[in-house]
Design a protein around this motif. Structure first.
Motif, PDB file in Angstrom:
ATOM      1  N   LEU A   1      -1.804   5.859  -6.527  1.00 27.01           N
ATOM      2  CA  LEU A   1      -2.861   4.934  -6.924  1.00 27.01           C
ATOM      3  C   LEU A   1      -3.846   4.612  -5.802  1.00 27.01           C
ATOM      4  O   LEU A   1      -5.002   4.307  -6.072  1.00 27.01           O
ATOM      5  CB  LEU A   1      -2.248   3.632  -7.452  1.00 27.01           C
ATOM      6  CG  LEU A   1      -1.303   3.780  -8.645  1.00 27.01           C
ATOM      7  CD1 LEU A   1      -0.684   2.441  -9.007  1.00 27.01           C
ATOM      8  CD2 LEU A   1      -2.038   4.392  -9.824  1.00 27.01           C
ATOM      9  N   LEU A   2      -3.377   4.654  -4.572  1.00 26.00           N
ATOM     10  CA  LEU A   2      -4.210   4.308  -3.416  1.00 26.00           C
ATOM     11  C   LEU A   2      -4.168   5.407  -2.379  1.00 26.00           C
ATOM     12  O   LEU A   2      -3.230   6.200  -2.324  1.00 26.00           O
ATOM     13  CB  LEU A   2      -3.724   3.012  -2.746  1.00 26.00           C
ATOM     14  CG  LEU A   2      -3.725   1.731  -3.546  1.00 26.00           C
ATOM     15  CD1 LEU A   2      -3.229   0.570  -2.685  1.00 26.00           C
ATOM     16  CD2 LEU A   2      -5.097   1.429  -4.100  1.00 26.00           C
ATOM     17  N   GLU A   3      -5.187   5.404  -1.530  1.00 32.73           N
ATOM     18  CA  GLU A   3      -5.234   6.284  -0.366  1.00 32.73           C
ATOM     19  C   GLU A   3      -5.673   5.451   0.820  1.00 32.73           C
ATOM     20  O   GLU A   3      -6.269   4.395   0.663  1.00 32.73           O
ATOM     21  CB  GLU A   3      -6.231   7.427  -0.596  1.00 32.73           C
ATOM     22  CG  GLU A   3      -5.826   8.348  -1.730  1.00 32.73           C
ATOM     23  CD  GLU A   3      -6.834   9.460  -1.981  1.00 32.73           C
ATOM     24  OE1 GLU A   3      -7.749   9.669  -1.141  1.00 32.73           O
ATOM     25  OE2 GLU A   3      -6.725  10.119  -3.023  1.00 32.73           O
ATOM     26  N   ARG A   4      -5.359   5.945   2.020  1.00 31.61           N
ATOM     27  CA  ARG A   4      -5.835   5.300   3.236  1.00 31.61           C
ATOM     28  C   ARG A   4      -6.476   6.341   4.134  1.00 31.61           C
ATOM     29  O   ARG A   4      -6.135   7.511   4.062  1.00 31.61           O
ATOM     30  CB  ARG A   4      -4.753   4.661   4.088  1.00 31.61           C
ATOM     31  CG  ARG A   4      -3.539   4.276   3.534  1.00 31.61           C
ATOM     32  CD  ARG A   4      -2.583   3.770   4.603  1.00 31.61           C
ATOM     33  NE  ARG A   4      -1.283   3.800   4.014  1.00 31.61           N
ATOM     34  CZ  ARG A   4      -0.331   2.950   4.242  1.00 31.61           C
ATOM     35  NH1 ARG A   4      -0.495   2.019   5.131  1.00 31.61           N
ATOM     36  NH2 ARG A   4       0.803   3.030   3.644  1.00 31.61           N
ATOM     37  N   ALA A   5      -7.359   5.844   4.982  1.00 28.26           N
ATOM     38  CA  ALA A   5      -8.032   6.717   5.934  1.00 28.26           C
ATOM     39  C   ALA A   5      -8.545   5.846   7.078  1.00 28.26           C
ATOM     40  O   ALA A   5      -8.753   4.640   6.895  1.00 28.26           O
ATOM     41  CB  ALA A   5      -9.190   7.453   5.264  1.00 28.26           C
TER      42      ALA A   5
ATOM     43  N   VAL B   1       0.844  -1.206   0.000  1.00 29.23           N
ATOM     44  CA  VAL B   1       0.000   0.000   0.000  1.00 29.23           C
ATOM     45  C   VAL B   1       0.875   1.250   0.000  1.00 29.23           C
ATOM     46  O   VAL B   1       0.574   2.223  -0.703  1.00 29.23           O
ATOM     47  CB  VAL B   1      -0.988  -0.017   1.182  1.00 29.23           C
ATOM     48  CG1 VAL B   1      -1.705   1.315   1.329  1.00 29.23           C
ATOM     49  CG2 VAL B   1      -2.005  -1.147   1.007  1.00 29.23           C
ATOM     50  N   ASP B   2       1.975   1.252   0.760  1.00 29.57           N
ATOM     51  CA  ASP B   2       2.895   2.398   0.766  1.00 29.57           C
ATOM     52  C   ASP B   2       3.378   2.716  -0.642  1.00 29.57           C
ATOM     53  O   ASP B   2       3.361   3.870  -1.079  1.00 29.57           O
ATOM     54  CB  ASP B   2       4.125   2.112   1.647  1.00 29.57           C
ATOM     55  CG  ASP B   2       3.841   2.178   3.125  1.00 29.57           C
ATOM     56  OD1 ASP B   2       2.788   2.738   3.524  1.00 29.57           O
ATOM     57  OD2 ASP B   2       4.666   1.648   3.899  1.00 29.57           O
ATOM     58  N   ARG B   3       3.821   1.669  -1.362  1.00 31.19           N
ATOM     59  CA  ARG B   3       4.341   1.887  -2.718  1.00 31.19           C
ATOM     60  C   ARG B   3       3.245   2.395  -3.664  1.00 31.19           C
ATOM     61  O   ARG B   3       3.478   3.303  -4.459  1.00 31.19           O
ATOM     62  CB  ARG B   3       4.980   0.600  -3.251  1.00 31.19           C
ATOM     63  CG  ARG B   3       6.304   0.262  -2.558  1.00 31.19           C
ATOM     64  CD  ARG B   3       7.001  -0.937  -3.180  1.00 31.19           C
ATOM     65  NE  ARG B   3       6.252  -2.185  -3.075  1.00 31.19           N
ATOM     66  CZ  ARG B   3       6.192  -2.952  -1.986  1.00 31.19           C
ATOM     67  NH1 ARG B   3       6.828  -2.588  -0.890  1.00 31.19           N
ATOM     68  NH2 ARG B   3       5.498  -4.078  -1.998  1.00 31.19           N
ATOM     69  N   ALA B   4       2.061   1.826  -3.554  1.00 30.72           N
ATOM     70  CA  ALA B   4       0.953   2.265  -4.415  1.00 30.72           C
ATOM     71  C   ALA B   4       0.522   3.688  -4.063  1.00 30.72           C
ATOM     72  O   ALA B   4       0.149   4.472  -4.935  1.00 30.72           O
ATOM     73  CB  ALA B   4      -0.222   1.299  -4.299  1.00 30.72           C
TER      74      ALA B   4
ATOM     75  N   VAL C   1      -8.439   1.210   2.995  1.00 31.17           N
ATOM     76  CA  VAL C   1      -7.666   1.541   1.801  1.00 31.17           C
ATOM     77  C   VAL C   1      -8.652   1.602   0.628  1.00 31.17           C
ATOM     78  O   VAL C   1      -9.626   0.855   0.585  1.00 31.17           O
ATOM     79  CB  VAL C   1      -6.517   0.519   1.575  1.00 31.17           C
ATOM     80  CG1 VAL C   1      -7.034  -0.869   1.336  1.00 31.17           C
ATOM     81  CG2 VAL C   1      -5.589   0.947   0.470  1.00 31.17           C
ATOM     82  N   PHE C   2      -8.385   2.528  -0.287  1.00 29.41           N
ATOM     83  CA  PHE C   2      -9.276   2.727  -1.434  1.00 29.41           C
ATOM     84  C   PHE C   2      -8.475   3.361  -2.560  1.00 29.41           C
ATOM     85  O   PHE C   2      -7.375   3.890  -2.337  1.00 29.41           O
ATOM     86  CB  PHE C   2     -10.489   3.580  -1.053  1.00 29.41           C
ATOM     87  CG  PHE C   2     -10.141   4.850  -0.337  1.00 29.41           C
ATOM     88  CD1 PHE C   2     -10.012   6.042  -1.029  1.00 29.41           C
ATOM     89  CD2 PHE C   2      -9.949   4.855   1.045  1.00 29.41           C
ATOM     90  CE1 PHE C   2      -9.675   7.217  -0.360  1.00 29.41           C
ATOM     91  CE2 PHE C   2      -9.616   6.023   1.718  1.00 29.41           C
ATOM     92  CZ  PHE C   2      -9.487   7.215   1.020  1.00 29.41           C
ATOM     93  N   LEU C   3      -9.040   3.307  -3.755  1.00 32.62           N
ATOM     94  CA  LEU C   3      -8.366   3.879  -4.919  1.00 32.62           C
ATOM     95  C   LEU C   3      -8.423   5.395  -4.891  1.00 32.62           C
ATOM     96  O   LEU C   3      -9.459   5.981  -4.557  1.00 32.62           O
ATOM     97  CB  LEU C   3      -9.020   3.384  -6.207  1.00 32.62           C
ATOM     98  CG  LEU C   3      -8.916   1.892  -6.509  1.00 32.62           C
ATOM     99  CD1 LEU C   3      -9.728   1.554  -7.756  1.00 32.62           C
ATOM    100  CD2 LEU C   3      -7.474   1.457  -6.671  1.00 32.62           C
TER     101      LEU C   3
END
Length: 172
Positions: free
Chosen positions: A90-94, A82-85, A105-107
């Protein structure tokens, strides 16, 4: 009282031969599909796992732990992925809306756009194989494949009908 007789060896052998043909057909179809997925991933500088993550997250928001479990990855491996994406945009987290201790995690918008392009590319790449079937055969094959998938992982369902990669949880 009626007792069931053991199945004659010939019948068991016939069933095994039919099963062997089914297994072979499934494996061969999987090889063709995996070749398409690997090529599409490579063409977009994505590993197969990264491609799966993008397909899984199309239209949904999922807890990182659920995604890691589904992919069969350790939490630390999932975090690195997820860190790399996230660094690629490409991805976000919340924080999870239902559990502030959990992370969803979501796009990102760019990730969602890429996922849609990849979905189209995969569909076009598989069409020489799928177009061999009449529309009713395609629908029947889809139904059978979904039933087979659900028999293995009944806790997961696709967000989009006909998703090119594995499905994921319904959580958004």
């Amino acid at each position: 009282m009626v007792t069931s007789q053991p199945e004659p060896p010939r019948a068991m052998q016939a069933r095994a031969i039919k099963q062997d043909g089914l297994v072979d057909a499934l494996v061969q179809a999987a090889f063709v599909t995996m070749a398409v997925l690997n090529k599409v991933g490579a063409d977009n500088d994505l590993s197969l796992t990264q491609l799966r993550v993008l397909a899984i997250l199309r239209g949904r928001r999922v807890r990182m732990t659920v995604l890691a479990d589904y992919l069969g990855l350790e939490k630390s491996t999932m975090s690195g992925l997820v860190d790399r994406a996230e660094k690629r945009g490409l991805l976000e987290r919340a924080p999870s809306a239902s559990d502030g201790r959990a992370v969803d995690v979501f796009l990102s918008p760019d990730g969602a756009a890429l996922a849609e392009r990849l979905y189209s590319h995969i569909g076009r790449s598989l069409s020489p194989m799928t177009n061999e079937l009449a529309p009713t055969e395609q629908r029947r094959l889809q139904t059978l494949l979904e039933r087979m998938r659900l028999s293995r992982r009944n806790d997961l369902a696709p967000a989009h009908s006909g998703s090119p990669a594995n499905a994921s949880p319904r959580g958004r």
